[in-house]
Design an enzyme around this catalytic site. Sequence first.
Site, PDB file in Angstrom:
ATOM      1  N   ARG A 222       2.387  13.779  12.941  1.00 42.72           N
ATOM      2  CA  ARG A 222       1.786  14.063  13.119  1.00 42.72           C
ATOM      3  C   ARG A 222       2.271  15.326  14.341  1.00 42.72           C
ATOM      4  O   ARG A 222       1.062  15.587  14.878  1.00 42.72           O
ATOM      5  CB  ARG A 222       1.936  13.111  14.459  1.00 42.72           C
ATOM      6  CG  ARG A 222       0.889  11.642  14.595  1.00 42.72           C
ATOM      7  CD  ARG A 222       0.251  11.490  15.667  1.00 42.72           C
ATOM      8  NE  ARG A 222      -0.894   9.866  14.837  1.00 42.72           N
ATOM      9  CZ  ARG A 222      -1.029   8.922  15.285  1.00 42.72           C
ATOM     10  NH1 ARG A 222      -0.496   7.930  16.017  1.00 42.72           N
ATOM     11  NH2 ARG A 222      -2.203   8.455  14.978  1.00 42.72           N
TER      12      ARG A 222
ATOM     13  N   LYS B 296      -9.520  -8.388   6.443  1.00 46.87           N
ATOM     14  CA  LYS B 296     -10.942  -8.693   7.019  1.00 46.87           C
ATOM     15  C   LYS B 296     -12.292  -8.144   7.046  1.00 46.87           C
ATOM     16  O   LYS B 296     -12.122  -7.271   7.018  1.00 46.87           O
ATOM     17  CB  LYS B 296     -10.981  -9.361   8.478  1.00 46.87           C
ATOM     18  CG  LYS B 296      -9.524  -9.904   8.281  1.00 46.87           C
ATOM     19  CD  LYS B 296      -9.640 -10.120  10.285  1.00 46.87           C
ATOM     20  CE  LYS B 296      -8.447 -10.909  10.643  1.00 46.87           C
ATOM     21  NZ  LYS B 296      -7.715 -10.987  11.918  1.00 46.87           N
TER      22      LYS B 296
ATOM     23  N   GLY C  25      -5.973   3.397   9.016  1.00 44.58           N
ATOM     24  CA  GLY C  25      -4.632   3.757   9.470  1.00 44.58           C
ATOM     25  C   GLY C  25      -3.710   2.977   8.051  1.00 44.58           C
ATOM     26  O   GLY C  25      -2.903   3.966   7.488  1.00 44.58           O
TER      27      GLY C  25
ATOM     28  N   GLY D 144      -8.413   3.802  14.328  1.00 46.32           N
ATOM     29  CA  GLY D 144      -9.721   3.296  14.991  1.00 46.32           C
ATOM     30  C   GLY D 144     -10.870   4.089  14.794  1.00 46.32           C
ATOM     31  O   GLY D 144     -11.783   4.238  14.548  1.00 46.32           O
TER      32      GLY D 144
HETATM   33  P1  ADP Z   1      -7.040   0.114   7.559  1.00 51.09           P
HETATM   34  O1  ADP Z   1      -5.580   0.071   8.091  1.00 51.09           O
HETATM   35  O2  ADP Z   1      -7.113   0.885   5.690  1.00 51.09           O
HETATM   36  O3  ADP Z   1      -8.054   0.037   7.853  1.00 51.09           O
HETATM   37  P2  ADP Z   1      -6.705  -2.581   7.210  1.00 51.09           P
HETATM   38  O4  ADP Z   1      -6.243  -3.193   8.703  1.00 51.09           O
HETATM   39  O5  ADP Z   1      -8.318  -3.396   7.228  1.00 51.09           O
HETATM   40  O6  ADP Z   1      -6.932  -1.210   6.760  1.00 51.09           O
HETATM   41  O7  ADP Z   1      -5.903  -3.800   6.117  1.00 51.09           O
HETATM   42  C1  ADP Z   1      -4.813  -3.270   5.647  1.00 51.09           C
HETATM   43  C2  ADP Z   1      -3.786  -4.851   5.529  1.00 51.09           C
HETATM   44  O8  ADP Z   1      -4.329  -5.759   4.190  1.00 51.09           O
HETATM   45  C3  ADP Z   1      -2.677  -4.876   4.466  1.00 51.09           C
HETATM   46  O9  ADP Z   1      -1.786  -5.088   5.605  1.00 51.09           O
HETATM   47  C4  ADP Z   1      -2.620  -5.651   3.435  1.00 51.09           C
HETATM   48  O10 ADP Z   1      -1.873  -6.262   3.056  1.00 51.09           O
HETATM   49  C5  ADP Z   1      -3.554  -6.424   3.338  1.00 51.09           C
HETATM   50  N1  ADP Z   1      -4.381  -6.687   2.377  1.00 51.09           N
HETATM   51  C6  ADP Z   1      -4.743  -6.169   1.527  1.00 51.09           C
HETATM   52  N2  ADP Z   1      -5.696  -7.263   0.299  1.00 51.09           N
HETATM   53  C7  ADP Z   1      -4.788  -8.066   0.329  1.00 51.09           C
HETATM   54  C8  ADP Z   1      -5.160  -9.726   0.333  1.00 51.09           C
HETATM   55  N3  ADP Z   1      -5.680  -9.672  -0.767  1.00 51.09           N
HETATM   56  N4  ADP Z   1      -4.106 -10.831   1.043  1.00 51.09           N
HETATM   57  C9  ADP Z   1      -3.895 -10.445   2.622  1.00 51.09           C
HETATM   58  N5  ADP Z   1      -3.645  -9.277   2.827  1.00 51.09           N
HETATM   59  C10 ADP Z   1      -3.976  -8.447   2.307  1.00 51.09           C
END
Ligand code: ADP
Length: 406
Positions: free
Chosen positions: A35, A202, A353, A376
């Site tokens: 950063r 999710k 993130g 976020g």
């Molecule tokens: P971002 O921060 O990029 O928006 P998210 O926070 O939504 O992404 O998701 C990231 C998390 O999703 C990671 O920690 C990863 O391990 C988890 N993840 C991805 N695929 C799976 C899966 N099939 N089962 C459980 N967790 C998963």
Amino acid sequence: MKKTIKDVDLKNKVVLMRVDFNVPMKDGVITDVNRIVQALPTIEYAIEHDAKVVLLSHLGRVKEEADKAKNSLAPVAKKLEELSGHKVVFVNKTRGEEVENAIKAMAPRDIVMLENTRFEDLDGKKESKNDPELGKYWASLGEVFVNDAFGTAHRAAASNVGIASNIKDTVAGFLMEKEIKFIGGAVDSPVRPFVAILGGAKVSDKISVIESLIKKADKILICGAMAYTFYKALGYEVGTSKCELDFVDFAKGLLEKANGRIVLPLDTVVAKEFDENAESIVVDSDKIPSDMMGLDIGPKTLELFKKQLEGAKTVVWNGPAGVFEFEKFAKGTNGICKILAELKGAITIIGGGDSAAAAIKLGYEDKFTHISTGGGASLEYLEGKVLPGIDCINDKKCTCGHCGND
Ligand code: ADP
Ligand code: MG
């Protein structure tokens, strides 16, 4: 169009600059300087143009007196000195005589850095709740305000919106300009075909992003744990995979609304335990054994995604394809990185993130057009929301004659 630091005269002026120095720290040591490095071009530009640069940033959360010691920006000021090669005068206060005197004593090309803006949160959350007096006070210290902190742009604080409301010139720094150009550009006027890749943990975290992108993207490729909620909507067995039963109907509705534009994985890597060494097999999406969980997308899916991405001109990716933190289940995420790195003539953007962290960890930092610096903030921007920290930047009249911003 927003004004940038290039649109204002900086010479001999006190330039207040809101940067994002919210770096990860462990025992007083900065564990990732990214950063700070990202903020350098804007700081350097201001110095080259003979500005007096006053830096403001938050660091962590400050809820009680005891949080102050571990969240002081003092080590960041030191690191900035090292990385920029300029002397940085650190004032361990956020207001008052010491701050004012340090600014008065500045010559052009000097840098002063104030203490963590969130130290003001101890007394009624003044920074985080955008206390009008605080924004006005900080604005009174300078003549131009440069907002380069995209990571906090989704929240109105005294150190972004508060200062902007009380100063004539508020402009974007280069980092902010890049986020507006690429994420804002993809959401507002994407070069088509526009393909979105959505994964991650999710469906429920991403409802607004999916709803926004489904209106705009030509195709949405779903991966990550999110896919299992969609499988369930199709009536497939998902075994012990992460699946949100409360959102199955939502997923069903989306599939209907999308009219074939949502593309789901064809195969999935399954294991019995959530473990980095778990034994795994690849199965078709509708053949997940009842005692196994999906942890990554399979090779057929990568082939399918590659085809779907052929010819894309804009790609936005949010959410890893699998549990990339475990090397064994990082193949899908790595595969998507590789496909996007090799995609010719496309603007490729990562927002989120964990997705950004995954791409960097896997060595693709320089292979994307843009990796967003906000977690976020980039999600809310992708949702199509107006971010207060961007909204408060002055508009620039465009001279192109046809975009309507003149
Ligand atoms: P971002 O921060 O990029 O928006 P998210 O926070 O939504 O992404 O998701 C990231 C998390 O999703 C990671 O920690 C990863 O391990 C988890 N993840 C991805 N695929 C799976 C899966 N099939 N089962 C459980 N967790 C998963
Ligand atoms: Mg995340």
